[in-house]
Design an enzyme around this catalytic site. Structure first.
Site, short mmCIF file in Angstrom:
data_model
loop_
_atom_site.label_atom_id
_atom_site.label_comp_id
_atom_site.label_asym_id
_atom_site.label_seq_id
_atom_site.Cartn_x
_atom_site.Cartn_y
_atom_site.Cartn_z
N HIS A 77 -18.63 -34.84 3.04
CA HIS A 77 -18.58 -33.38 2.92
C HIS A 77 -18.88 -32.75 4.26
CE1 HIS A 77 -22.89 -32.16 3.17
NE2 HIS A 77 -23.13 -33.35 2.68
N CYS A 78 -18.36 -31.53 4.46
CA CYS A 78 -18.71 -30.73 5.63
C CYS A 78 -19.49 -29.53 5.12
CB CYS A 78 -17.47 -30.32 6.41
SG CYS A 78 -16.27 -29.37 5.47
N MET A 79 -19.43 -28.40 5.79
CA MET A 79 -20.25 -27.26 5.39
C MET A 79 -19.82 -26.67 4.06
SD MET A 79 -21.02 -25.09 8.81
CE MET A 79 -21.92 -23.90 7.78
#
Length: 503
Positions: free
Chosen positions: A29-31
């Site tokens: 996942h990223c932000m």
């Protein structure tokens, strides 16, 4: 429902809709996005997936990306990973079916437009250069949480130092804030090797040479090296070279000797090349990047800000904005803050202003107005994907006028840079209101915050006005406002819609 149960339920609803655990190759996942590597994307039930209340949009790229929003994605991801592992082990309970009462996705016109644009974008973006840029972005995305945390601590420490408060604590805060940045080259090397198919720990080992204090005793190109010279760019190059050396060894070294010879040759060859070449060259490039950014804003700040603020939303749409992370990181390493991020953040302000104008211009379109209400707060905090993929981009013209709003906001901040007031960010990641704790500059925090805040206001107003007056043709307004909220006699009420079409 408790927060933990809510996030577990979201993960449990998503898993069967992406083909189950056996179809999941990787989870990250990223932000804002849950990034899934899928074996077979044809197994994804996308209509049902986008109908889930927690899902703000879908972005198809080298990974299948489900937009969940900041905070939420960091809590859903571990739940999703646990469910995947449990299902593979045969111990998972039957996944919860998607809530039948969830708002269905209709708004067929916008959905069709969004699907066509998405297919066109996907075809255009599958170029070797753009794929390479995304791989570079994949190296830095996992570092963003640490950059944000350390940046906020650095800002807090600077405030305490200026106010002469807690003198016994500020040295500890400085150490906490600076520790990660001092060793960021090691993390970049680790992730680079992982991304390009090498052994991550060997990538970190090669890159660690850059930050080792003893390099001050090494001379290259007639000059003594300094610890940290070349920074993240040197680390990226060193680890990339190490991957190629490692692969060369794997093909030629007998298996019986591989465990001894391959790591040794990899670290030795890549390390020597780093010390006697890459550190110096990367240091020169880093210096050039810093000088170029300073020159650009000092001599053409208003115009440069206009272009940067206006073009950033298309980069976000294409998923290429994260390729700028190495540049931001290099500027932070050199000056303590990046002057580019506050200008680029104005693109989000233009998007928010455009969304408000769309909400006002479409008084009878419940679908779009509902989407805007749910996506506006994330937009104010700098998370633009829900508004981009769910509203402005499928509509077409409002996306262009949102870019115009960002351009005017960027021009305002850029102009102040040109006049001598540098507005920068000590870390990368957030924008919008979320960037305030990370702001820094050369004329004190108060003036820096004021310039950034007025820049946001300019972006909001410009995005609103350009969208209100130029974002719709008469035909568009008639079509999008055609259906009243109340059904005609004898007809079934139209379902409430939530536009989540992505591009």
């Amino acid at each position: 429902m408790s927060e933990d149960n809510k996030h577990h339920a979201t993960a449990a609803a998503i898993l069967p809709l992406v083909g189950g655990a056996e179809n999941v190759a990787s989870v990250a996942h990223c932000m804002t996005r849950l990034r899934l590597g899928l074996h077979d994307r044809s197994l994804v039930r996308e209509d049902q997936l986008t109908a889930l209340p927690a899902v703000l949009g879908i972005v198809e790229d080298d990974t299948y990306q489900i937009v969940l929003g900041p905070g939420t994605v960091a809590r859903v991801t571990p739940e999703f990973e646990a469910l995947v592992e449990a299902e593979r082990a045969g111990t998972a309970p039957a996944p919860a079916a998607p809530d039948a009462g969830a708002d269905p996705v209709t708004a067929e016109t916008l959905a069709a437009q969004g699907a066509a644009l998405r297919a066109e974008r996907k075809a255009k973006n599958a170029t070797p250069f753009k794929l390479f840029l995304r791989r570079i972005a994949n190296i830095f995305v996992p570092l963003i949480p640490a950059l944000i945390g350390c940046g906020i601590i650095a800002g807090l420490n600077g405030l305490l130092v200026n106010l002469q408060w807690l003198p016994g604590v500020t040295p500890a805060l400085a150490a906490i804030a600076s520790g990660f940045m001092a060793l960021i080259a090691v993390f970049v090397g680790h992730n680079t090797a992982k991304e390009f198919g090498g052994t991550p720990i060997l990538g970190g080992a090669v890159a660690s040479v850059i930050v080792y204090a003893g390099v001050a005793n090494v001379e290259a190109f007639g000059r003594d090296l300094s610890p940290g010279q070349g920074g993240v760019l040197g680390a990226l190059g060193a680890a990339w070279l190490g991957v190629h050396v490692e692969k060369w060894c794997r093909r030629r070294v007998p298996e019986a000797l591989d465990v001894l010879v391959t790591p040794t040759v990899t670290v030795l060859v890549a390390g020597l090349a780093t010390l006697f070449g890459l550190m110096f060259l990367a240091g020169e490039v880093s210096t050039w990047i810093g000088d170029a950014a300073d020159w650009l804003l000092a001599h053409g700040g208003g115009g440069a800000g206009f272009l940067l603020g206006g073009l950033f939303l298309p980069l976000v749409m294409l998923g290429l904005h994260q390729a700028l992370i190495p540049i931001h990181t290099t500027l932070i390493e050199g000056a303590g803050f990046t002057v580019l991020l506050p200008i680029l953040a104005m693109a989000g302000a233009g998007q928010v202003g455009a969304a408000l104008a769309i909400h006002l211009r479409l008084p009878r379109n419940t679908s779009v107005r509902t989407t805007i209400k749910s996506a506006l707060w994330p937009g104010l905090l700098g998370v633009g994907e829900p508004l981009i993929y769910g509203v402005s981009l499928p509509l077409g013209r409002p996306f262009v006028t949102a870019c115009a709003g960002g351009a005017f906001g960027g021009a305002f901040v850029g102009l102040f840079n040109q006049l001598g007031t540098e507005v920068g960010s000590t870390a990368i990641g957030p924008s919008g209101w979320a960037l305030f704790p990370l702001l820094d500059g050369n004329h004190g925090l108060g003036q820096t915050v004021a310039v950034y805040a007025v820049g946001l206001l300019v972006g909001y107003i410009a995005g609103f006005l350009t969208t209100y007056w130029f974002g719709f043709t008469k035909a568009m307004l008639m079509e999008l406002n055609a259906a009243p909220d109340a059904p005609a006699d004898g007809q079934q009420p139209a379902p409430t819609t939530r536009v989540t079409e992505r591009v």
